[in-house]
Design an enzyme around this catalytic site. Structure first.
Site, PDB file in Angstrom:
ATOM      1  N   ASN A 345      -4.816   6.175  -5.561  1.00 25.69           N
ATOM      2  CA  ASN A 345      -3.929   6.988  -4.721  1.00 25.69           C
ATOM      3  C   ASN A 345      -2.485   6.838  -5.185  1.00 25.69           C
ATOM      4  O   ASN A 345      -1.585   6.489  -4.401  1.00 25.69           O
ATOM      5  CB  ASN A 345      -4.079   6.606  -3.248  1.00 25.69           C
ATOM      6  N   HIS A 376      -1.870   6.539   7.434  1.00 24.81           N
ATOM      7  CA  HIS A 376      -3.321   6.651   7.290  1.00 24.81           C
ATOM      8  C   HIS A 376      -4.007   7.025   8.591  1.00 24.81           C
ATOM      9  O   HIS A 376      -4.999   7.752   8.584  1.00 24.81           O
ATOM     10  CB  HIS A 376      -3.907   5.339   6.765  1.00 24.81           C
TER      11      HIS A 376
END
Length: 489
Positions: A345, A376
């Site tokens: 990521n 998140h």
């Protein structure tokens, strides 16, 4: 182009017919397949030499809006509400505070939506999982807000070279803002890119800005400015082949080793610790190809549109990795916890570094960690992963600092050390990210109890017992990149 574009639709058909994919995943794959074809068309028929930047902005935005509505229905309205609200803030707020206001509103709205999904709509309603586009838009909204603040408020000498390069000196128009946030290439899964890079791409200056470089130590141009735009076909085909491999791996391996089986009552009661350990390692490693597939396909779509050139590599070839989100080989062969995280990521790590780590004067790592956690979501499993990652990171650093120097004497010993550290790294990663896939608190605690909290215990003991001393050896080759990616995933 025509010979390769059908690859994804054909793969999609095989995907749907043989394996009964869930409707949200079907919608996602259909949109990405259409997006790939649209990207080639966008590059050829709507090139900057043929049409105006305004038309390119408009088409990219309309396609992106269509994709998000097709995937999420009326839930797509959340992406439009957040984008328009933050554009008003960008236009009306003082440049001294616009970045903090934008951060507060974007992260706050994202968090509110994520809370509603968990506690109102429940975990299992996938049709309400509109958080993906919101997460990407949050990154973009805050990125451009900080870059406007840099360009319109701060002095040049206060900026780092990268901040100076990316600073935005005028507020974007509404069309530019919508195009940057909602374009079809990145609306569903990202990744986030810098506003100036995106505008250069739309206006046809992307290739020249990345490839028109001086030779090292020479006043002569490298010649790229005299050539036509490089073709992305080879880069796209390579990435599509990776996607096909990931898809086959997913159905051949991943579906045979579901992560949820690690907390199955029968498995927990009958399996030995070694069997649990092996199954956990296999199942969580097998879960990664779905992320490889999504991020690599998104990268290919950007490249097919002509976006993603980062420069020229050491072999003189054009590099199409400006917004790549993963380095699969580096992930699978990582021999340290940090090496794994730095290649996973990637663009989220860059975002966290640019809007948090490089900005706050104190407590950089904890605050970056908090922002990553908020971004998140609010599933308890996410926080177990982030909190577990702290002692694991500190322990890995301490063990590497104290022991690695003794295993560099011969290639054989070094190879054996690399094998051991590879296994230890991937066992630690699987243990750490298991809650990230289990999501809820109860299965997470069941999993950790079944593993006797062994990584927690080893990590804490290593931190306590091992001395904290400076490395006596020369810095690692990768140490120069130690701050390139700061993130909590």
């Amino acid at each position: 182009m025509c010979a390769w574009c059908p690859l994804v639709p054909i793969t999609t058909t095989w995907f749907l017919v043989l394996y009964s994919v869930s409707p949200p995943q079907v919608n996602f794959i259909i949109c990405q397949a259409v997006g790939l074809a649209a990207a080639f068309w966008f590059r050829r028929s709507l090139s900057p030499q043929r049409v105006s930047p305004a038309l390119r902005h408009a088409v990219a935005t309309l396609l992106g809006v269509s994709f998000v509505i097709f995937c999420f229905g009326w839930y797509a309205s959340h992406t439009f509400i957040l984008t328009l609200s933050c554009y008003i803030i960008l236009c009306k707020a003082s440049v001294h505070n616009v970045h903090w206001y934008s951060m507060l509103v974007a992260v706050g709205y994202l968090t509110a939506c994520q809370i509603s999904r968990v506690f109102i709509f429940s975990y299992g309603i996938l049709s309400t999982d509109f958080s993906g586009p919101l997460m990407m838009i949050t990154q973009k909204i805050t990125t451009i807000a900080f870059q406007v603040h840099d360009g319109m408020c701060r002095k040049q000498e206060e900026l780092t070279p990268e901040q100076r390069r990316l600073a935005v000196v005028t507020r974007p128009s509404l069309l530019e803002y919508l195009s940057y946030n909602l374009n079809f290439m990145s609306i569903l899964v990202g990744p986030c890119s810098n506003y100036k890079d995106y505008i250069e791409f739309i206006e046809g200056r992307h290739v020249q800005s990345k490839l028109k470089r001086l030779r090292e130590g020479s006043p002569e141009q490298n010649g790229w400015d005299a050539l036509s735009e490089p073709s992305p076909v080879q880069a796209v085909c390579q990435k599509l082949l990776v996607c096909v491999g990931c898809m086959f791996w997913f159905f051949a391996i991943t579906k045979s080793f579901p992560v949820t089986y690690t907390v199955d009552p029968e498995f927990l009661s009958q399996a030995s610790f070694l069997r649990k350990l092996v199954y956990s390692l296999i199942s969580l490693q097998a879960a990664r190809p779905k992320f490889y597939f999504a991020w690599t396909l998104a990268d290919a779509i950007h490249n097919a549109a002509g976006y993603g050139i980062s420069g020229v590599d050491e072999k003189g070839q054009v590099s199409w990795d400006l917004i790549s989100n993963i380095r699969i080989w580096e992930i699978e062969t990582a021999t340290s916890y940090k090496a794994f995280i730095d290649n996973w990521n990637i663009q989220t790590g860059v975002w966290l570094k640019n809007v948090c780590y490089d900005r706050v004067p104190y407590y950089r790592t904890p605050l970056t960690f908090v922002l990553s956690a908020l971004w998140h979501g609010v599933y308890p499993g996410y926080y177990f992963t982030f909190l577990t990652g702290i002692p694991v990171t500190l322990a890995a650093r301490a063990m590497r600092r104290n022991f690695r120097q003794y295993f560099l004497g011969s290639p054989t010993v070094k190879f054996a050390y690399d094998v051991v550290t590879w296994l230890a790294t991937h066992l630690a990663i699987c243990y750490t990210v298991a809650p990230f896939t289990l999501l809820a608190m109860e299965p997470t605690l069941e999993y950790y109890r079944s593993m006797y909290f062994y990584v927690h215990i080893i990590s804490i003991l290593a931190i306590i017992v091992l001395p904290s001393r400076p490395r006596s050896t020369k810095p690692e080759k990768h140490a120069q990149h130690s701050n390139n990616n700061v993130k909590g995933d």
